[in-house]
Each structure stands twice: as structure tokens, then as C-alpha cells.
Design a protein around this motif. Structure first.
Motif, PDB file in Angstrom:
ATOM      1  N   ALA A 221       0.807  -1.220   0.000  1.00  0.00           N
ATOM      2  CA  ALA A 221       0.000   0.000   0.000  1.00  0.00           C
ATOM      3  C   ALA A 221       0.841   1.272   0.000  1.00  0.00           C
ATOM      4  CB  ALA A 221      -0.926   0.006   1.221  1.00  0.00           C
ATOM      5  N   PHE A 222       2.026   1.231   0.608  1.00  0.00           N
ATOM      6  CA  PHE A 222       2.825   2.442   0.802  1.00  0.00           C
ATOM      7  C   PHE A 222       4.137   2.349   0.022  1.00  0.00           C
ATOM      8  CE2 PHE A 222       0.709   1.998   5.137  1.00  0.00           C
ATOM      9  CZ  PHE A 222      -0.326   2.865   4.817  1.00  0.00           C
ATOM     10  N   ALA A 223       4.721   3.510  -0.241  1.00  0.00           N
ATOM     11  CA  ALA A 223       6.024   3.580  -0.897  1.00  0.00           C
ATOM     12  C   ALA A 223       6.896   4.572  -0.145  1.00  0.00           C
ATOM     13  CB  ALA A 223       5.873   4.010  -2.354  1.00  0.00           C
ATOM     14  N   ALA A 224       8.192   4.284  -0.103  1.00  0.00           N
ATOM     15  CA  ALA A 224       9.127   5.096   0.676  1.00  0.00           C
ATOM     16  C   ALA A 224       9.087   6.570   0.270  1.00  0.00           C
ATOM     17  CB  ALA A 224      10.544   4.546   0.502  1.00  0.00           C
ATOM     18  N   GLU A 225       8.927   6.819  -1.030  1.00  0.00           N
ATOM     19  CA  GLU A 225       8.957   8.194  -1.522  1.00  0.00           C
ATOM     20  C   GLU A 225       7.810   9.046  -0.964  1.00  0.00           C
ATOM     21  OE1 GLU A 225       9.954   5.585  -5.200  1.00  0.00           O
ATOM     22  OE2 GLU A 225       8.992   5.368  -3.227  1.00  0.00           O
ATOM     23  N   ASP A 226       6.751   8.379  -0.530  1.00  0.00           N
ATOM     24  CA  ASP A 226       5.551   9.110  -0.102  1.00  0.00           C
ATOM     25  C   ASP A 226       5.446   9.293   1.407  1.00  0.00           C
ATOM     26  OD1 ASP A 226       4.768   9.133  -2.800  1.00  0.00           O
ATOM     27  OD2 ASP A 226       3.809   7.168  -2.603  1.00  0.00           O
TER      28      ASP A 226
ATOM     29  N   ASN B 235       9.628  -1.211  -6.166  1.00  0.00           N
ATOM     30  CA  ASN B 235       9.665  -2.461  -5.392  1.00  0.00           C
ATOM     31  C   ASN B 235       8.259  -2.904  -5.023  1.00  0.00           C
ATOM     32  OD1 ASN B 235      11.491  -4.371  -3.604  1.00  0.00           O
ATOM     33  ND2 ASN B 235       9.863  -3.650  -2.263  1.00  0.00           N
ATOM     34  N   LYS B 236       7.412  -1.942  -4.642  1.00  0.00           N
ATOM     35  CA  LYS B 236       6.021  -2.249  -4.296  1.00  0.00           C
ATOM     36  C   LYS B 236       5.313  -2.927  -5.462  1.00  0.00           C
ATOM     37  CE  LYS B 236       2.918   0.999  -4.464  1.00  0.00           C
ATOM     38  NZ  LYS B 236       2.075   2.187  -4.179  1.00  0.00           N
ATOM     39  N   GLU B 237       5.510  -2.422  -6.662  1.00  0.00           N
ATOM     40  CA  GLU B 237       4.863  -3.024  -7.831  1.00  0.00           C
ATOM     41  C   GLU B 237       5.401  -4.425  -8.106  1.00  0.00           C
ATOM     42  OE1 GLU B 237       2.148  -1.811  -9.345  1.00  0.00           O
ATOM     43  OE2 GLU B 237       2.309  -0.379  -7.681  1.00  0.00           O
ATOM     44  N   LYS B 238       6.673  -4.638  -7.845  1.00  0.00           N
ATOM     45  CA  LYS B 238       7.248  -5.981  -8.016  1.00  0.00           C
ATOM     46  C   LYS B 238       6.664  -6.948  -6.985  1.00  0.00           C
ATOM     47  CE  LYS B 238      11.679  -4.720 -10.148  1.00  0.00           C
ATOM     48  NZ  LYS B 238      11.511  -5.563 -11.357  1.00  0.00           N
ATOM     49  N   LEU B 239       6.390  -6.470  -5.772  1.00  0.00           N
ATOM     50  CA  LEU B 239       5.736  -7.326  -4.775  1.00  0.00           C
ATOM     51  C   LEU B 239       4.344  -7.738  -5.252  1.00  0.00           C
ATOM     52  CD1 LEU B 239       6.669  -5.583  -1.392  1.00  0.00           C
ATOM     53  CD2 LEU B 239       7.458  -7.827  -2.188  1.00  0.00           C
ATOM     54  N   TRP B 240       3.606  -6.784  -5.820  1.00  0.00           N
ATOM     55  CA  TRP B 240       2.288  -7.132  -6.365  1.00  0.00           C
ATOM     56  C   TRP B 240       2.412  -8.170  -7.477  1.00  0.00           C
ATOM     57  CZ3 TRP B 240      -2.297  -7.001  -4.566  1.00  0.00           C
ATOM     58  CH2 TRP B 240      -2.713  -6.002  -3.678  1.00  0.00           C
TER      59      TRP B 240
END
Length: 503
Positions: A321-326, A345-350
């Protein structure tokens, strides 16, 4: 109560006399353990998620068990007196099973505790929790400390609660101590490959894990591992003015690089080869908790699976749900370990979750008292790490997952079927005949704001990174062992769910 004849005839090809129908827009009478005072009834819906797909039909429940699951066209009620709870178009699916939660009871119930934690779980559609062995006091690392945990849970849980035991150097090197803990009923073991932050839960090395695997193989129970190891980093994190830079999430991220996960998993896969058929630890199983790194670490796990190692992996909604940049400066609600990484990385986890390379999801609900999060100082390096999330995992997973086209069946696999298998809960995890009637009913298109007016049941809502979010997928009702323990903001008056011990 009105019979609701017209609605019922629309669902039933054959209607036998005296069919009683409950409309959930009206208040039901309550009893101590259940808001539905019947031990034999049907649940009907146009969307029931089963192991064979989503059907329109009904589920028959008697004395806490599912005794039939029937498609609408084959549903012939043949009892003279029958109670039907019609949920219309709402989704009926197996209750979520969260295999990674810290309820901090006994000893640190001011952090959470069994009553508030399990009320939050019920309100979020979680019908079974497996409690982690640390953050309570004492940690659950022996037969004696497990008894304290079970005693603390009895009569105080609104959903069923099982227990992981802790693998620490002391019992890893003492087979009889480890056997006593397993014999006492823990569902498996958990270890940390880095300092845990809890004094009576010291870290284990790969050598300790190797020593424990043959015992776990005999008992056929899993070992869950926090897979990070300390590294001698080439660049030390330097603080600007000693404080300012500590408010930047990027500073914290530098202290827990993905290479810490990669190095730990490299060590684990040298051990997991022994879990293959014919190996010295055949029957043992390694499970990597809260994977954050979707790059090299994930590839190592995929390769181990392809070789036939008995190994699985979970990730958590906050990584999806979250990303470091945000993450805003000073907002320590987002601090956890391993850390939330970048958007790519978040999209790769999905992608890995959708492809089946990540097996399941868990909350890693890890609260504390608000003072420990240092919300006023905003110091990411000193604040306690942990995401408080237990009540929100269903809507968070659905809100972000529907952007990726996830299905109800995938949700049930990640949150019910596979967690049940990991924990050895053979009568949970699916809406199937013979299983316990653990069911969540929810409305996928219903949106809501997590604000101060929303009824939140975790003990300290202010520390949750999800507060302030707008989510979709509202939980309407939760059944545990056939008892309606939660309905639209209300809980049963008595905590009647059970501690789970391996037998």
C-alpha cells in the motif's frame, strides 16, 4: 419477525413450510456469545466464495460447523423450521487467518492485549490469529511461558487464537526443552536473525536454526523466520545537526538495506535444502515472514522452491500500500522492519503475489504505546518500529488489490487457505463441508474514511499509518465457530472464542 416470503421465494426453487428469514437491516436479538441466537441456520448470498469458485447459493451451519454448501439452483430447504440470513449481493467468504500478529498479552497489554486486539480482528473479518511469541512479557519460549499465554487468552478472545513458540539460542541448543514447547501445543516456531528489540527474545544464527530443524521435522511444524542479518555497511548514516536528518524516512531506509534481507535468505536456503524429500530435515518447513525486498531476495526464494525445498514466504499489506517516496518527514507511524521500500519495489511485490511467488499475506500487527512511536519528535532512528493494522487488512488489500485486478478467490487463498495450511489448521481456511463456520461478510463497493468518527477497535488508533485513508471493502459481519461475533459496529457481549493448541 416478518417472513420475507417474496425475497425467499426468489431464491428457492422449492419452499417448504415455516421458513424464517432474517433481514440484516434489522437488529437481531443477542446472546452472550453470538448476536444471532441460533445454532442451526443458513447463510445465503449471490456471492459465496468456495474452493470451487464463487457461487450464488447458501451455506448451512449447525453447532459451529458447515454441514452443507449448496448452489442456488439446488437449494431445497427440507427442515420444517429453518432460519435463513440473507446477505443479498454481499460477499460471503472464509474468515481471514492472520498468522503474524503481536497482541502483547500478558505483560504488555497496555500496547494492545487480547480483548482489544481480537475485537479489532473481528471487526476486520479476521476469524483466527496466530500470536507471535514476543512483545508479551515473558516471551513464549518454553512450556511454562506458553501456559501463561494460554491463561491470558482464556475467556478474553473474540476470535480464535493460536500461538507460535519462540526459537532462541537457549532452546535451540536443548532438544528436550524444544520438545516440551512443541508438546505443549505451539503451532510452530518463530526466530529472529537480527536483534528483536526484546531482551528475553535473543536472535538466532543459521547454526541455531540448523540444530532445530530435525526436531521440527519430527513434529512436522514450521519455522517462521525474520530474515534480516546485520551487515558491516560501507557507508555509515550521518545525521545532519544530529536530529534533522533522523526525521527523514530515507535516513532510516539506509540503515536497513535490502542486502540485509538478501544475506539472511542466502543463509536460510543453505539450510532449506535439507527439507527436500529424502533430506535430513524432511518434514520441516521454513517460512519467511514479511518479505520487503522484491528483487534479489525474492529470486533466491523462487529458486529454492524450484529445487524442491519446503519453503514459503509472506508479505504484508503495508508493503503493498505504501512507498518510501511518499512517507512524510517525521511520520514514524510508517516505521517497521524490514522497511517499506520504493514504489518500483512495491509493484514488483504485487507482481510476485499475483504470480504465486509470494504465497500469502499477514498483518504483522505490531503496536506499542503511542509514546514509543515518538510522534512529536519524529525520529525514525529512535522510534519503535511496527505497523498497527489488524482491523484494516481486508479493506487495505482490496482497495489496492482491485487496481491490480485481484479476485475474491485470490483474496481467500492469500488470507485463508494458505495461512490455514501453514499453521496446520485443517478445519479452517475454506467454506467447505466439515470446516468450522468461520466466515466474513463484506461489501466490496462500500467506501469509508478512516477518520476520528470511524469505530476503530485497536487500542491506539493514533499510531496506525492507515488512519486518514479512504478505503473500500467494508466488513459487515463476522462469524467465528458459527457465532456471530461482530455485526456492523457491534460485538457479542462475551468473548467466547478459543485458544488453539496443536494436538
Amino acid at each position: 419477525m416478518e417472513s420475507g416470503k417474496k425475497s425467499t421465494l426468489a431464491l428457492l426453487p422449492l419452499f417448504l413450510s415455516f421458513l424464517f428469514y432474517f433481514d440484516f437491516s434489522k437488529k437481531l436479538p443477542s446472546s452472550d456469545c453470538s448476536l444471532l441466537p441460533h445454532n442451526h441456520y443458513w447463510i445465503s448470498s449471490k456471492r459465496i466464495v468456495t474452493p470451487n469458485g464463487t457461487i450464488s447459493g447458501a451455506v448451512e451451519i449447525k453447532e459451529g460447523r458447515i454441514i452443507s454448501v449448496v448452489a442456488e439452483e439446488n437449494w431445497h430447504v427440507n427442515s420444517r423450521f429453518t432460519t435463513v440470513v440473507n446477505f443479498g449481493e454481499s460477499v460471503v467468504m472464509p474468515g481471514f487467518i492472520d498468522v503474524h500478529a503481536h497482541l502483547d498479552d500478558p505483560g504488555r497489554s497496555e500496547w494492545e492485549g487480547f480483548p482489544s486486539g481480537t475485537k479489532a480482528a473481528a471487526a476486520g473479518g479476521v476469524t483466527t490469529l496466530v500470536d507471535m511469541p514476543l512483545n508479551s512479557a515473558p516471551s513464549t519460549v518454553s512450556e511454562e511461558t506458553l501456559k501463561l499465554k494460554v491463561q491470558a487468552a482464556e475467556g478474553r478472545v473474540y476470535v480464535d487464537v493460536g500461538f507460535w513458540g519462540g526459537l532462541v539460542p537457549e532452546n535451540a541448543e536443548n532438544t528436550s526443552s524444544l520438545e516440551r514447547l512443541l508438546n505443549a501445543g505451539v503451532l510452530g516456531l518463530k526466530s529472529f536473525m537480527v536483534p528483536s528489540g526484546i531482551n528475553d527474545f535473543p536472535m538466532t544464527t543459521a547454526s541455531h536454526i540448523k540444530e532445530a530443524l530435525p526436531t521440527l521435522a519430527r513434529y512436522k511444524r514450521p519455522l517462521l523466520v525474520h530474515a534480516e542479518v546485520l551487515l558491516d555497511l560501507d557507508e555509515k548514516v550521518e545525521l545532519e545537526d544530529g536530529v534533522e536528518n533522523a526525521r527523514s524516512y530515507s535516513t532510516y531506509l539506509k540503515t536497513r538495506p535490502a542486502s540485509m534481507e538478501e544475506a539472511a535468505i542466502n543463509q536460510l536456503i543453505t539450510l532449506s535444502k535439507d527439507t527436500r524429500a529424502g533430506g535430513s530435515a524432511e518434514g520441516a518447513h521454513l517460512h519467511i515472514v514479511h518479505l520487503s525486498d522484491a528483487r534479489t531476495s525474492l529470486n533466491l526464494i523462487k529458486e529454492a522452491k524450484q529445487r524442491g525445498d519446503s519453503i514459503t514466504v509472506e508479505t504484508c499489506p503495508h508493503y503493498l500500500a505504501f512507498a518510501a517516496e511518499d512517507i512524510p518527514d517525521g511520520d514514524t507511524r510508517f516505521k517497521c522492519a524490514p522497511p517499506i521500500r520504493d514504489a518500483a519495489n512495491k509493484e514488483k511485490l504485487w507482481d510476485a503475489l499475483l504470480d504465486g511467488d509470494i504465497d500469502m499475506l499477514s498483518s504483522d500487527h505490531s503496536p506499542s504505546v503511542p509514546e514509543m512511536k515518538l510522534l512529536d519528535e519524529g525520529d525514525f532512528l529512535k522510534a519503535w518500529g511496527g505497523i498497527s493494522s489488524l482491523q484494516f487488512v481486508l479493506p487495505v488489500t482490496w482497495t489496492h488489490g482491485r487496481k491490480h485486478g485481484i479476485t475474491f478467490e485470490q483474496l481467500a487463498s492469500w488470507w485463508s487457505e494458505k495461512p490455514a495450511k501453514l499453521a496446520g489448521l485443517t478445519t479452517k481456511g475454506a467454506i467447505a463441508v466439515g470446516n468450522q463456520a468461520d466466515i466474513v461478510v463484506w461489501e466490496p463497493d462500500m467506501e469509508f474514511d478512516l477518520d476520528n468518527d470511524y469505530p476503530v477497535h485497536i487500542k491506539h488508533p493514533s499510531i496506525s499509518a492507515y488512519m486518514g485513508s479512504r478505503l473500500s471493502g467494508k466488513v459487515l459481519s463476522t462469524f467465528v465457530g458459527g457465532n456471530l461475533v461482530y455485526k456492523e459496529g457491534n460485538h457479542a457481549s462475551q468473548a467466547c472464542a478459543l485458544p488453539i493448541l496443536h494436538k
